[in-house]
Design a protein around this motif. Structure first.
Motif, mmCIF file in Angstrom:
data_model
loop_
_atom_site.group_PDB
_atom_site.id
_atom_site.type_symbol
_atom_site.label_atom_id
_atom_site.label_comp_id
_atom_site.label_asym_id
_atom_site.label_seq_id
_atom_site.Cartn_x
_atom_site.Cartn_y
_atom_site.Cartn_z
ATOM 1 N N ASN A 78 9.297 4.400 -7.777
ATOM 2 C CA ASN A 78 8.731 4.526 -6.573
ATOM 3 C C ASN A 78 7.342 5.379 -6.923
ATOM 4 O O ASN A 78 7.340 6.406 -5.945
ATOM 5 C CB ASN A 78 9.826 5.207 -5.609
ATOM 6 C CG ASN A 78 9.392 5.100 -4.042
ATOM 7 O OD1 ASN A 78 8.524 4.162 -3.837
ATOM 8 N ND2 ASN A 78 9.782 5.942 -3.259
ATOM 9 N N ASN A 80 3.924 6.706 -6.290
ATOM 10 C CA ASN A 80 2.796 6.594 -4.986
ATOM 11 C C ASN A 80 1.424 6.551 -5.411
ATOM 12 O O ASN A 80 1.168 6.771 -6.507
ATOM 13 C CB ASN A 80 3.291 7.992 -3.911
ATOM 14 C CG ASN A 80 2.887 9.229 -4.594
ATOM 15 O OD1 ASN A 80 1.930 9.365 -5.273
ATOM 16 N ND2 ASN A 80 3.812 10.040 -4.122
ATOM 17 N N MET A 120 2.826 0.346 -8.594
ATOM 18 C CA MET A 120 3.296 1.275 -7.287
ATOM 19 C C MET A 120 4.320 0.728 -6.422
ATOM 20 O O MET A 120 4.541 -0.332 -6.174
ATOM 21 C CB MET A 120 2.107 1.481 -6.386
ATOM 22 C CG MET A 120 1.124 2.587 -6.737
ATOM 23 S SD MET A 120 0.139 2.945 -5.193
ATOM 24 C CE MET A 120 -0.638 1.428 -4.683
ATOM 25 N N PHE A 121 5.104 1.827 -6.048
ATOM 26 C CA PHE A 121 6.288 1.540 -5.072
ATOM 27 C C PHE A 121 7.291 0.456 -5.365
ATOM 28 O O PHE A 121 7.753 -0.377 -4.669
ATOM 29 C CB PHE A 121 5.607 1.019 -3.581
ATOM 30 C CG PHE A 121 5.048 2.219 -2.992
ATOM 31 C CD1 PHE A 121 5.343 3.533 -2.917
ATOM 32 C CD2 PHE A 121 3.636 2.004 -2.460
ATOM 33 C CE1 PHE A 121 4.420 4.518 -2.389
ATOM 34 C CE2 PHE A 121 2.698 2.898 -1.948
ATOM 35 C CZ PHE A 121 3.073 4.185 -2.225
#
Ligand code: HEM
Length: 122
Positions: A78, A80, A120-121
């Motif tokens: 996760n 960011n 990302m994510f």
């Protein structure tokens, strides 16, 4: 013909130097070092080898990449935006410290940026 990005990054020798520097920078970067330390269980010899391969193949050099794709490698982290930019700064800092032209620096920046949604994510 113009030199490939691989050649402009100093070939295998340059990319090895840059990769070692990137890992050292990540390990002291307050934004992301926790990802590489506390309980991460990372095999740093393997990480270094795979990052060298990724850079080599991605810049037009020889050989094959034996690691995971970017989404799989960064799955369940996760990551960011702040972490992404901070990690990219380590990579670009190492590239700059190696002593490349602005054009080469910008070529690496463009490749990194193009990978952001895979990192990302996830
Ligand atoms: C565009 C930016 C990035 C690129 C090109 C990149 C590239 C890579 C590559 C090639 C690997 C090895 C994959 C494998 O072992 O199969 C890797 C692993 C890893 N990356 Fe990234 N990365 C990026 C951004 C980040 C950021 C921002 C973080 C942290 C916030 C991060 C954390 C990690 C960690 C912890 C591993 C080790 C995973 C493991 O061995 O379990 N990466 N990355």
């Amino acid at each position: 013909m113009a030199d490939s990005l691989f050649e402009r990054l100093g070939g295998t020798e340059g990319i090895t130097t840059i990769t070692k520097d990137i890992i050292q920078r990540h390990l002291v970067n307050p934004d992301i070092k926790v990802r590489f330390t506390e309980g991460s269980n990372i095999d740093f010899t393997q990480l270094e080898q795979r990052v060298i391969e990724f850079f080599t193949v991605g810049s037009g050099g020889p050989g094959e990449y034996s690691g995971r794709d970017m989404a799989t490698a960064h799955a369940h982290m996760n990551i960011n935006e702040r972490e992404l930019i901070s990690g990219m700064n380590d990579i670009l800092g190492a590239v700059k410290a190696y002593g490349v032209t602005d054009e080469t620096y910008n070529d690496v920046l463009a490749i990194l940026y193009s990978l952001k949604d895979e990192v990302m994510f996830k």
